[in-house]
Design a protein around this motif. Structure first.
Motif, PDB file in Angstrom:
ATOM      1  N   LEU A 461       0.825  -1.214   0.000  1.00 56.57           N
ATOM      2  CA  LEU A 461       0.000   0.000   0.000  1.00 56.57           C
ATOM      3  C   LEU A 461       0.854   1.256   0.000  1.00 56.57           C
ATOM      4  O   LEU A 461       0.515   2.256  -0.647  1.00 56.57           O
ATOM      5  N   ASN A 462       1.962   1.233   0.744  1.00 52.12           N
ATOM      6  CA  ASN A 462       2.827   2.418   0.799  1.00 52.12           C
ATOM      7  C   ASN A 462       3.425   2.749  -0.564  1.00 52.12           C
ATOM      8  O   ASN A 462       3.750   3.913  -0.848  1.00 52.12           O
ATOM      9  N   ALA A 463       3.595   1.716  -1.406  1.00 52.08           N
ATOM     10  CA  ALA A 463       4.172   1.951  -2.724  1.00 52.08           C
ATOM     11  C   ALA A 463       3.159   2.490  -3.723  1.00 52.08           C
ATOM     12  O   ALA A 463       3.534   3.034  -4.762  1.00 52.08           O
ATOM     13  N   VAL A 464       1.854   2.342  -3.412  1.00 53.68           N
ATOM     14  CA  VAL A 464       0.808   2.828  -4.312  1.00 53.68           C
ATOM     15  C   VAL A 464       0.758   4.359  -4.247  1.00 53.68           C
ATOM     16  O   VAL A 464       0.928   4.956  -3.182  1.00 53.68           O
ATOM     17  N   HIS A 465       0.510   4.980  -5.369  1.00 51.75           N
ATOM     18  CA  HIS A 465       0.403   6.446  -5.424  1.00 51.75           C
ATOM     19  C   HIS A 465      -0.689   6.901  -4.451  1.00 51.75           C
ATOM     20  O   HIS A 465      -1.783   6.313  -4.419  1.00 51.75           O
ATOM     21  N   PRO A 466      -0.426   7.924  -3.650  1.00 55.33           N
ATOM     22  CA  PRO A 466      -1.421   8.358  -2.647  1.00 55.33           C
ATOM     23  C   PRO A 466      -2.796   8.649  -3.243  1.00 55.33           C
ATOM     24  O   PRO A 466      -3.817   8.361  -2.610  1.00 55.33           O
ATOM     25  N   ASP A 467      -2.832   9.202  -4.456  1.00 58.79           N
ATOM     26  CA  ASP A 467      -4.125   9.527  -5.053  1.00 58.79           C
ATOM     27  C   ASP A 467      -4.900   8.292  -5.494  1.00 58.79           C
ATOM     28  O   ASP A 467      -6.111   8.354  -5.719  1.00 58.79           O
ATOM     29  N   ASP A 468      -4.218   7.153  -5.648  1.00 58.03           N
ATOM     30  CA  ASP A 468      -4.865   5.911  -6.114  1.00 58.03           C
ATOM     31  C   ASP A 468      -5.073   4.911  -4.994  1.00 58.03           C
ATOM     32  O   ASP A 468      -5.672   3.853  -5.210  1.00 58.03           O
ATOM     33  N   GLN A 470      -6.866   4.771  -2.180  1.00 56.96           N
ATOM     34  CA  GLN A 470      -8.232   4.450  -1.765  1.00 56.96           C
ATOM     35  C   GLN A 470      -8.940   3.601  -2.817  1.00 56.96           C
ATOM     36  O   GLN A 470      -9.713   2.694  -2.483  1.00 56.96           O
ATOM     37  N   ALA A 471      -8.676   3.878  -4.084  1.00 52.97           N
ATOM     38  CA  ALA A 471      -9.295   3.085  -5.152  1.00 52.97           C
ATOM     39  C   ALA A 471      -8.839   1.631  -5.079  1.00 52.97           C
ATOM     40  O   ALA A 471      -9.637   0.699  -5.299  1.00 52.97           O
ATOM     41  N   VAL A 472      -7.564   1.414  -4.745  1.00 52.79           N
ATOM     42  CA  VAL A 472      -7.051   0.042  -4.599  1.00 52.79           C
ATOM     43  C   VAL A 472      -7.716  -0.640  -3.413  1.00 52.79           C
ATOM     44  O   VAL A 472      -8.160  -1.794  -3.499  1.00 52.79           O
ATOM     45  N   LEU A 473      -7.810   0.061  -2.284  1.00 49.95           N
ATOM     46  CA  LEU A 473      -8.458  -0.521  -1.098  1.00 49.95           C
ATOM     47  C   LEU A 473      -9.918  -0.866  -1.391  1.00 49.95           C
ATOM     48  O   LEU A 473     -10.401  -1.935  -0.995  1.00 49.95           O
ATOM     49  N   ASP A 474     -10.613   0.023  -2.072  1.00 51.11           N
ATOM     50  CA  ASP A 474     -12.023  -0.234  -2.394  1.00 51.11           C
ATOM     51  C   ASP A 474     -12.164  -1.433  -3.328  1.00 51.11           C
ATOM     52  O   ASP A 474     -13.091  -2.249  -3.173  1.00 51.11           O
ATOM     53  N   ALA A 475     -11.255  -1.554  -4.298  1.00 52.63           N
ATOM     54  CA  ALA A 475     -11.329  -2.677  -5.236  1.00 52.63           C
ATOM     55  C   ALA A 475     -11.085  -4.001  -4.528  1.00 52.63           C
ATOM     56  O   ALA A 475     -11.762  -5.000  -4.797  1.00 52.63           O
ATOM     57  N   VAL A 476     -10.112  -4.030  -3.610  1.00 52.50           N
ATOM     58  CA  VAL A 476      -9.854  -5.256  -2.838  1.00 52.50           C
ATOM     59  C   VAL A 476     -11.073  -5.611  -1.986  1.00 52.50           C
ATOM     60  O   VAL A 476     -11.512  -6.769  -1.932  1.00 52.50           O
ATOM     61  N   GLN A 477     -11.642  -4.617  -1.318  1.00 46.49           N
ATOM     62  CA  GLN A 477     -12.802  -4.855  -0.455  1.00 46.49           C
ATOM     63  C   GLN A 477     -13.998  -5.355  -1.253  1.00 46.49           C
ATOM     64  O   GLN A 477     -14.705  -6.276  -0.842  1.00 46.49           O
ATOM     65  N   LYS A 487      -9.848  -5.774 -11.024  1.00 40.65           N
ATOM     66  CA  LYS A 487      -9.086  -5.368 -12.203  1.00 40.65           C
ATOM     67  C   LYS A 487      -9.047  -3.850 -12.211  1.00 40.65           C
ATOM     68  O   LYS A 487     -10.079  -3.200 -12.340  1.00 40.65           O
ATOM     69  N   LEU A 488      -7.860  -3.317 -12.036  1.00 36.92           N
ATOM     70  CA  LEU A 488      -7.744  -1.865 -12.037  1.00 36.92           C
ATOM     71  C   LEU A 488      -6.332  -1.457 -12.438  1.00 36.92           C
ATOM     72  O   LEU A 488      -5.379  -2.228 -12.295  1.00 36.92           O
ATOM     73  N   GLU A 489      -6.253  -0.249 -12.914  1.00 34.78           N
ATOM     74  CA  GLU A 489      -4.972   0.373 -13.228  1.00 34.78           C
ATOM     75  C   GLU A 489      -4.701   1.449 -12.184  1.00 34.78           C
ATOM     76  O   GLU A 489      -5.597   2.216 -11.846  1.00 34.78           O
ATOM     77  N   HIS A 490      -3.487   1.462 -11.683  1.00 34.89           N
ATOM     78  CA  HIS A 490      -3.134   2.506 -10.708  1.00 34.89           C
ATOM     79  C   HIS A 490      -1.653   2.836 -10.842  1.00 34.89           C
ATOM     80  O   HIS A 490      -0.873   2.106 -11.461  1.00 34.89           O
ATOM     81  N   ARG A 491      -1.295   3.931 -10.241  1.00 42.54           N
ATOM     82  CA  ARG A 491       0.089   4.369 -10.279  1.00 42.54           C
ATOM     83  C   ARG A 491       0.828   3.933  -9.024  1.00 42.54           C
ATOM     84  O   ARG A 491       0.217   3.706  -7.974  1.00 42.54           O
ATOM     85  N   CYS A 492       2.122   3.783  -9.148  1.00 39.81           N
ATOM     86  CA  CYS A 492       2.973   3.566  -7.970  1.00 39.81           C
ATOM     87  C   CYS A 492       4.132   4.558  -8.036  1.00 39.81           C
ATOM     88  O   CYS A 492       4.505   5.035  -9.119  1.00 39.81           O
ATOM     89  N   VAL A 493       4.655   4.841  -6.862  1.00 38.47           N
ATOM     90  CA  VAL A 493       5.755   5.812  -6.770  1.00 38.47           C
ATOM     91  C   VAL A 493       7.004   5.065  -6.334  1.00 38.47           C
ATOM     92  O   VAL A 493       7.038   4.451  -5.263  1.00 38.47           O
TER      93      VAL A 493
END
Length: 929
Positions: A461-468, A470-477, A487-493
């Motif tokens: 989670l820490n590696a996921v872009h801060p703006d994305d 919550q979207a990752v957490l919601d998709a997992v939930q 299935k989602l696309e997100h950014r990582c930093v």
């Protein structure tokens, strides 16, 4: 309590077992955990236990004459108590027959044991007492009546004595069979199966000694207990009987108690021996089956102390490929593979030589050189000095397991390399425990060197872009709780600040009740793909801008081309109707009109193709009746067909409905009919047939009797600007009509195709969604152009204002309206002049060009509509802006009608008459100005 008899002479209690009763055990021990456990054990084995925690209590019950089947007594009691050995000696002195006594003691020295046996103990056990041994001793001492009574066969020629002895034995719970003839004994024994045989010594025909000798010669009776009964007390006879294998020699008259005790003891021993033999047979059978199972499954060999093979089973020979003769006497080095280092075998040998069991996996080599793997256990057999005298090796063939492991490692390596090449990582999250596994590519995908990123959900989670995040957490939930697709696309930093795009896919594994157990997924770097996607979007925008620019260019070109064409065709049509021209001049005018119309058709088709290719044609799909469309098309085709004597006909049209855009359907049919006429032969025929097709479609077929299309060129149809060689003929065309036709048919949800036979003609067909089948089949029908309205009919005087900056167009309209004597035309070449004329004369109709300098038609229309004096006057746009969106814009802006250039004179007159007929009847002379 077990039953007791009173001796008739002394009154001393005597013990005998009674069938059906529990044996009573007196437990004489102080309170302790061991005493409690012993009592529970005895009761579980079916004994009735009476527990005495002091010697005085035990003395009291014994003085009442109630004696148990056996006594278990501790030798040591708390200080001050009577000595247990002394108490037992006292009881022995008062009782003729005392029950057996088992002493227990925490001491195991010789003096204590001597004291116990001298006091009359039957057995001695050291604490803690072994439970199995205690139960076995009780069985031997008590001789409890078994569930199956002892079976006794008695043979005596004296019936009275025979019955007397049998009575005593039966009273003791035994099953007794009596025989007076010794010669039938063998036959009786086959059916009766006695536990004990009692023989009289002297009997006629066969003595007891002779019968015993005969029975002992038979294997099945070799261990049968035999007791002799005889009135002869001669010691020599007794010794002879014992030498023949008898177990006892009883002298008549026999004491009943002694007879019962001796018979019971021998029967008990026989039963015990039979049980032991049965147990041994069962054990032997089980060991044989176990040995068979091991031989069927395992590779077994035995080696002596030197390691030389002394035994191998069949499976060893089968797997190794060596025969038994080749293996026996040789060392196991015969199957050594060379796959293991010398230290491996040295450690194995040290282990087994030291007396320990060795276990491990070994790779061996068979006789043909094939390698095979075994999981081996080597167990040493030790002699009295603790040194191995032989080794047994039991092995399981695990070659298939090793092959699977190799294949699995190869598969894992391929997967690992594939993930590296594809830049994909995999992960497995245990939802119940929170444990997370991910492959080695996950770290690099998040910008960390391989192995540097600790596996944890928090690190992910820490590696996921801060703006994305919550979207990752919601998709997992949502995936866990709702079963939604993960299935989602997100950014990582990355640690260095680089932003990358990742694509994640996954799903949840659930138990049969739907409980989520694991979530598995893959991660892929799509940064390059996102870059390509962005580039495509940019290219798309540029293409749309280019298309828009092309549309604007075509629109301007349409205006620029249509404006001169308006003058050419308009004045040409005027000249054509001028009676002052001679025939040669008329022919020249017709050529001008013919060329102009062909040029206009080319302009229209090029513009139409551009609209079709850009997808900007708006269709209005609705039920369309074919009959009406056919009449219109045939009316328009008649002038083209008549000069060549081509007959037009149709069939099956009446009542047929299709779902289509009426205007575009008419365009499609006109194009196909036009080709059928143009490429036909003189005096030929063009026909339309309507039939139902598959999948709810209606087929419209256009048949001609022309020259047809060669098979090798049919595939070139529907290609833009390809006329299949017709450009070398006198038939005019652009080569794009069929391309537009196919696109229009497909946009209306239909299909188009053709069939052609060179020299006989062609058939083009169109299939469109069916709305209704024809009610009846229509007969072939000929069409002709209907007469138009009479333009010279008397009409009220009307005033028309035409605002146009092009002098040629002004002149054309002036000449057209000059033929309508009831119309007074006002013209203005600038918008401002037009507005002044409109206010001054308040015309019945205004014709307005759109593209004018200073103020365009839309601006002037707005002024007209806002003026209370002019707002109700109908305004018709006359413009070269002929694109569909131009027409839509004009109608939306408030134009009453829209007439595109070049002007179609018939339509021009029709629009003019329509709006002028709607005006009031007030004549022009009386209208106030």
């Amino acid at each position: 309590m077990q039953g007791h008899d009173q001796d008739a002479g002394t009154g001393t209690p005597t013990l005998r077992p009674v069938a059906g009763e529990k044996s009573v055990i007196f437990l004489v021990k102080p309170v302790s955990e061991q005493a409690h456990a012993m009592r529970q054990l005895l009761e579980e084995q079916g004994y009735r236990v009476e527990w005495f925690t002091s010697l005085e209590a035990f003395r009291g019950i014994c003085s009442q004459g109630d004696l148990p089947s056996a006594v278990i007594m501790a030798m040591q009691f708390p200080e001050g108590e009577t000595d247990a050995a002394s108490l037992l000696a006292e009881l022995k002195s008062r009782c003729l027959q005392c029950p057996p006594v088992i002493f227990t003691s925490e001491h195991d020295d010789l003096d204590t044991r001597l004291a116990a046996y001298r006091a009359g103990a039957s057995r001695y056990l050291a604490d803690p007492v072994d439970a199995a041994r205690l139960l076995r001793l009780l069985e031997e001492l008590i001789w409890r009546v078994p569930q199956q009574p002892y079976r006794v066969l008695m043979v005596d020629d004296n019936p009275l004595l025979l019955e007397t002895h049998a009575m005593h034995l039966r009273a003791a719970g035994m099953l007794v069979r009596c025989e007076t003839d010794p010669l039938v004994v063998q036959e009786v024994m086959q059916a009766f199966h006695p536990d004990v045989l009692l023989l009289d010594l002297y009997m006629p025909r066969c003595s007891g000694l002779e019968l015993a000798a005969i029975l002992r010669e038979q294997e099945e009776y070799r261990e049968l207990p035999i007791l002799f009964l005889s009135g002869d007390g001669d010691v020599a006879k007794q010794m002879l009987a014992l030498n023949l294998g008898s177990d006892d020699y009883l002298v008549k008259p026999v004491d009943p108690r002694h007879l019962v005790a001796a018979t019971t003891a021998r029967a008990h021993r026989a039963r015990r021996q039979e049980e032991l033999l049965s147990s041994l047979r069962t054990t032997l059978y089980e060991r044989e089956r176990e040995h068979l199972a091991i031989n069927q499954h395992a590779i077994v060999s035995i080696a002596d102390a030197a390691g030389d093979i002394t035994y191998v089973n069949d499976r060893f020979c089968s797997v190794s490929g060596y025969s038994r003769e080749e293996l026996l006497g040789h060392n196991h080095r015969m199957v050594k593979s060379g796959m293991h280092p010398p230290a491996f075998y040295e450690q194995l040998w040290r282990t087994i030589v030291s007396g320990q069991v060795w276990q491990g996996e070994i790779c061996n080599r068979s006789k043909d050189g094939t390698l095979y793997w075994v999981e081996s256990t080597i167990t040493p057999f030790l002699d009295e000095s603790g040194l191995p005298y032989q080794y047994i090796s039991i092995r399981t063939d695990i070659t298939h397991v090793k092959q699977s492991e190799v294949a699995l490692r190869a598969s894992e390596e391929r997967l690992r390399r594939s993930q590296i090449y594809a830049n994909i990582g995999t992960w497995d999250w245990n939802i119940q425990t929170g444990e997370l596994y991910w492959s080695e590519r996950i770290g690099p995908l998040f910008g960390y060197p391989e192995g540097d990123l600790e596996t944890s959900y928090e690190n992910f989670l820490n590696a996921v872009h801060p703006d994305d995040r919550q979207a990752v957490l919601d998709a997992v939930q949502d995936c866990i709780e709702k079963g939604a697709e993960y299935k989602l696309e997100h950014r990582c930093v990355w640690p260095d600040g680089t932003v990358r795009w990742l694509l994640e896919k996954g799903d949840v594994v659930r138990d049969p009740q739907g409980k989520p157990l694991h979530m598995l997924g893959v991660v892929q770097d799509i940064t390059g793909l996102k870059g390509t996607e962005l580039a495509l979007m940019t290219a798309k925008d540029e293409a749309e801008r280019a298309s828009q620019a092309k549309s604007e260019f075509l629109s301007r070109m349409s205006h620029e081309l249509r404006t001169p064409m308006n003058a050419i065709l308009g004045f040409g049509q005027l000249l054509e109707s001028d009676d002052a021209l001679d025939e040669e001049q008329r022919d020249s005018v017709r050529e001008i009109l013919h060329g102009g119309r062909h040029l206009l058709e080319l302009i229209n088709e090029v513009l139409d193709l551009a609209r079709v290719e850009s997808g900007r044609i708006d269709l209005s799909l609705e039920p369309v009746e074919l009959c009406g469309v056919m009449h219109e098309c045939f009316s328009l085709m008649q002038p083209l067909a008549e000069p060549h004597s081509i007959r037009l006909r149709h069939a099956g049209v009446d009542g047929a409905l299709v779902r289509a855009d009426r205007t575009r359907l008419k365009q499609v049919l006109l194009n196909l009919l036009s080709n059928a006429v143009k490429y036909n032969r003189e005096g030929g025929e063009v026909g339309i047939e309507v039939t139902s097709a598959d999948d709810g479609q209606m087929r419209i077929s256009i048949n001609d009797t022309g020259m047809g299309i060669p098979v090798e060129r049919q595939k070139e149809l529907f290609q833009p600007f390809n006329r299949l060689g017709a450009e070398a003929t006198e038939v005019e065309g652009t080569g794009i009509g069929l391309t537009i036709t196919r696109r229009l048919v497909e946009m209306m949800g239909g299909r188009i195709g053709m069939e052609s036979m060179p020299g006989r003609g062609s058939r083009f067909w169109v299939e469109l969604p069916l709305e209704a089948l024809p009610a009846t089949g229509g007969a072939a029908t000929d069409f002709s152009t209907p007469d138009g309205p009479d333009p010279s009919a008397d009409r009220p005087r009307r005033r028309v204002l035409y605002i146009e900056d092009n002098p040629a167009n002004l002149k054309l309209v002036s000449q057209l309206l000059g033929r309508r004597r009831h119309i007074h035309l006002l013209t203005a070449h600038t918008p401002s002049l037009g507005l002044e004329l409109a206010i001054a004369h308040r015309p019945d109709l205004i014709l307005l060009d759109i593209n004018m300098p200073g103020m365009d038609g839309y601006q002037l229309l707005s002024v007209l509509r806002t003026d209370a004096r002019l707002g109700s006057i109908p305004v018709v746009a006359v413009t070269a802006n002929a694109m569909p969106r131009d027409i839509e814009r004009g109608r939306a802006a408030g134009f009453s009608d829209y007439l595109s250039k070049p002007i179609d004179i018939k339509r021009f007159y029709a629009i003019l008459d329509q709006w002028l007929d709607e005006c009031g009847e007030e004549p022009i002379e009386r209208r106030s100005i």
